[in-house]
Motif scaffolding. Structure first.
Motif, PDB file in Angstrom:
ATOM      1  N   GLY A  40      15.893  -7.930  -4.930  1.00 10.30           N
ATOM      2  CA  GLY A  40      14.492  -7.758  -4.536  1.00 10.30           C
ATOM      3  C   GLY A  40      13.950  -6.381  -4.835  1.00 10.30           C
ATOM      4  O   GLY A  40      12.813  -6.227  -5.285  1.00 10.30           O
ATOM      5  N   ILE A  41      14.777  -5.340  -4.596  1.00  9.63           N
ATOM      6  CA  ILE A  41      14.267  -3.983  -4.794  1.00  9.63           C
ATOM      7  C   ILE A  41      14.085  -3.695  -6.282  1.00  9.63           C
ATOM      8  O   ILE A  41      13.151  -2.984  -6.686  1.00  9.63           O
ATOM      9  CB  ILE A  41      15.189  -2.937  -4.118  1.00  9.63           C
ATOM     10  N   LYS A  42      14.941  -4.267  -7.138  1.00  8.12           N
ATOM     11  CA  LYS A  42      14.765  -4.076  -8.574  1.00  8.12           C
ATOM     12  C   LYS A  42      13.497  -4.780  -9.055  1.00  8.12           C
ATOM     13  O   LYS A  42      12.733  -4.226  -9.869  1.00  8.12           O
ATOM     14  CB  LYS A  42      15.977  -4.581  -9.350  1.00  8.12           C
ATOM     15  N   ILE A  57       8.246   5.357  -5.076  1.00  5.43           N
ATOM     16  CA  ILE A  57       8.072   5.012  -6.492  1.00  5.43           C
ATOM     17  C   ILE A  57       6.918   5.811  -7.098  1.00  5.43           C
ATOM     18  O   ILE A  57       7.049   6.412  -8.181  1.00  5.43           O
ATOM     19  CB  ILE A  57       7.820   3.497  -6.656  1.00  5.43           C
ATOM     20  N   ALA A  58       5.778   5.862  -6.395  1.00  9.87           N
ATOM     21  CA  ALA A  58       4.616   6.570  -6.924  1.00  9.87           C
ATOM     22  C   ALA A  58       4.869   8.068  -7.031  1.00  9.87           C
ATOM     23  O   ALA A  58       4.561   8.695  -8.056  1.00  9.87           O
ATOM     24  CB  ALA A  58       3.395   6.292  -6.048  1.00  9.87           C
ATOM     25  N   ASN A  59       5.433   8.657  -5.977  1.00 13.59           N
ATOM     26  CA  ASN A  59       5.681  10.099  -5.994  1.00 13.59           C
ATOM     27  C   ASN A  59       6.732  10.486  -7.028  1.00 13.59           C
ATOM     28  O   ASN A  59       6.622  11.520  -7.687  1.00 13.59           O
ATOM     29  CB  ASN A  59       6.127  10.580  -4.610  1.00 13.59           C
ATOM     30  N   ALA A  60       7.752   9.658  -7.163  1.00 12.32           N
ATOM     31  CA  ALA A  60       8.807   9.962  -8.130  1.00 12.32           C
ATOM     32  C   ALA A  60       8.224  10.067  -9.539  1.00 12.32           C
ATOM     33  O   ALA A  60       8.465  11.053 -10.253  1.00 12.32           O
ATOM     34  CB  ALA A  60       9.896   8.892  -8.073  1.00 12.32           C
ATOM     35  N   ARG A  61       7.446   9.094  -9.920  1.00 15.56           N
ATOM     36  CA  ARG A  61       6.913   9.087 -11.284  1.00 15.56           C
ATOM     37  C   ARG A  61       5.847  10.150 -11.500  1.00 15.56           C
ATOM     38  O   ARG A  61       5.596  10.583 -12.625  1.00 15.56           O
ATOM     39  CB  ARG A  61       6.361   7.708 -11.634  1.00 15.56           C
ATOM     40  N   PHE A  76       0.839  -1.200   0.000  1.00 19.88           N
ATOM     41  CA  PHE A  76       0.000   0.000   0.000  1.00 19.88           C
ATOM     42  C   PHE A  76       0.875   1.252   0.000  1.00 19.88           C
ATOM     43  O   PHE A  76       1.815   1.359   0.806  1.00 19.88           O
ATOM     44  CB  PHE A  76      -0.921  -0.002   1.226  1.00 19.88           C
ATOM     45  N   PRO A  77       0.608   2.215  -0.887  1.00 15.22           N
ATOM     46  CA  PRO A  77       1.566   3.306  -1.134  1.00 15.22           C
ATOM     47  C   PRO A  77       1.571   4.451  -0.128  1.00 15.22           C
ATOM     48  O   PRO A  77       1.712   5.609  -0.509  1.00 15.22           O
ATOM     49  CB  PRO A  77       1.144   3.809  -2.523  1.00 15.22           C
ATOM     50  N   GLU A  78       1.467   4.120   1.154  1.00 10.05           N
ATOM     51  CA  GLU A  78       1.800   5.105   2.180  1.00 10.05           C
ATOM     52  C   GLU A  78       3.083   4.679   2.892  1.00 10.05           C
ATOM     53  O   GLU A  78       3.645   5.440   3.664  1.00 10.05           O
ATOM     54  CB  GLU A  78       0.658   5.264   3.190  1.00 10.05           C
ATOM     55  N   LYS A  79       3.547   3.457   2.620  1.00  6.30           N
ATOM     56  CA  LYS A  79       4.820   2.969   3.146  1.00  6.30           C
ATOM     57  C   LYS A  79       5.958   3.448   2.240  1.00  6.30           C
ATOM     58  O   LYS A  79       5.757   3.786   1.076  1.00  6.30           O
ATOM     59  CB  LYS A  79       4.802   1.446   3.245  1.00  6.30           C
ATOM     60  N   LEU A  80       7.170   3.443   2.779  1.00  2.00           N
ATOM     61  CA  LEU A  80       8.276   4.138   2.139  1.00  2.00           C
ATOM     62  C   LEU A  80       8.515   3.724   0.685  1.00  2.00           C
ATOM     63  O   LEU A  80       8.546   4.567  -0.216  1.00  2.00           O
ATOM     64  CB  LEU A  80       9.559   3.922   2.948  1.00  2.00           C
ATOM     65  N   VAL A  81       8.705   2.440   0.437  1.00  2.00           N
ATOM     66  CA  VAL A  81       9.113   2.008  -0.908  1.00  2.00           C
ATOM     67  C   VAL A  81       8.048   2.341  -1.961  1.00  2.00           C
ATOM     68  O   VAL A  81       8.352   3.004  -2.960  1.00  2.00           O
ATOM     69  CB  VAL A  81       9.491   0.516  -0.911  1.00  2.00           C
TER      70      VAL A  81
END
Length: 357
Positions: free
Chosen positions: A319-321, A203-207, A194-199
């Motif tokens: 994993g992060i990639k 990603i969402a904010n960057a794009r 869920f996109p309130e956690k860091l990773v």
């Protein structure tokens, strides 16, 4: 059959998908479908006859009793929890209700069901409780990692509620003999987060061209664990874990939050470069730190390796990639979860955090 609670959330849905990809045993998936529960996480198994989804609340004892009686599970894997620290600071009541009262309700229902089973089925039954390393508190830079014997010292309403649930599970084993297992994991990352956690937030904010908010100086250290590795560890504990025991699950990947963000920006620069030619690192913004923010978590995962022969398959780099690639390939999922309720929450959480000098 096994019962999974919270199986439409981040870790729970990954567990359900991984389980059905590697096992023919059916799953009854019980989830309340709060903001973090998402049936889109389960699209791959939506037509699978082995997956039965039930919308429900672990605080609803009558529903739990009926589900256990009707479906005769041989195990319960308990993921359902409120898990976001910032939300627990702004509204701790939901965390107390779900994580403590809900776990109590589930334990009572499980104990009643288990007590009525024939001897052979009683002996084979398992209750696996999924918890967090945050119950142990915070570490100094030179402290040894958390082990299964580290004293509990929770520092947020979230971690305190999870600590309480861990103690309840322990008590039900020692008092009633309920065959319990507990796992305490480090920071998970991967698909369906869920996109309130860091990773996923970065990603969402960057794009989207938005600021990439870093709490404080960004030097808070976490041990990062790829979610499929976590799911594999849970399967091993469920299969062969010693009753009444706790197993710490970590990725052996201590990283400062800022370094994680740098890595995400660099991968995005490679896989989805900005039209301007600049780096996503240019969007990094420092904001006021979270109250009581734990400085460092680290997991000593030698016990699960020694007893159950489990180690993570993914390095942080691999994993992060994979995680970034998944989010880039699933933009429809990202857009879907960024609903009005999510946007309202993000505004509420960050409105009071002025940019740090």
């Amino acid at each position: 059959m096994i019962v999974v609670t919270g199986g439409a959330g981040f870790i729970g849905s990954n567990f359900v998908n991984d389980w059905l990809a590697s096992s023919d045993e059916p799953i009854l998936n019980l989830d309340k479908l709060t903001y973090a529960g998402n049936l889109n996480n389960l699209k791959a198994v939506s037509e699978d006859a082995r997956h039965m989804f039930v919308q429900g609340d672990i605080c609803d004892r009558a529903q739990l009793d009926a589900l256990f009686f009707d479906n005769k599970p041989r195990a319960i894997v308990h993921f359902a929890a409120e898990s976001h620290v910032d939300r627990s600071i702004l509204g701790p009541g939901e965390f107390v209700n779900t994580n403590i009262n809900g776990t109590f309700s589930l334990l009572e229902a499980a104990r009643t069901y288990w007590s009525g089973l024939p001897d052979e089925e009683r002996a084979a039954f398992r209750f696996l409780h999924v918890s967090t390393d945050e119950v142990y508190g915070t570490l100094g830079p030179d402290d040894a990692p958390f082990s299964e014997t580290t004293p509990y010292a929770p520092n947020s309403p979230y971690s305190a509620s999870k600590a309480a649930s861990d103690h309840l599970v322990r008590a039900y084993h020692h008092t009633y003999g309920l065959p319990t297992l507990t796992t305490n994991c480090s920071n998970n990352y991967g698909p369906y987060h869920f996109p309130e956690k860091l990773v996923p937030l970065i990603i969402a904010n960057a794009r989207a061209g938005k600021p990439l908010p870093i709490y404080g100086d960004g030097q808070q250290v976490r041990d990062w664990l790829y979610v499929s590795d976590h799911c594999a560890a849970i399967r091993r504990v469920l299969e062969d874990g010693r009753l009444g025991e706790t197993y710490n699950i970590g990725g052996w990947n201590e990283k400062a939050n800022l370094d994680v963000v740098y890595t995400l920006c660099d991968i995005l620069d490679e896989l989805s470069p900005k039209a301007s030619g600049g780096s996503y690192r240019e969007q990094i913004t420092y904001v006021a730190d979270r109250p009581g923010h734990d400085r460092r978590y680290a997991i000593d995962a030698r016990k699960i390796e020694r007893e159950l022969d489990w180690r993570p398959a993914e390095t942080f780099e691999s994993g992060i990639k994979k995680t970034v690639q998944w989010y880039l390939a699933n933009q429809e999922w990202v857009a879907d979860v960024q609903s009005g309720a999510y946007l309202n929450w993000m505004e509420k959480n960050y409105a009071a955090r002025k940019e740090a000098p």
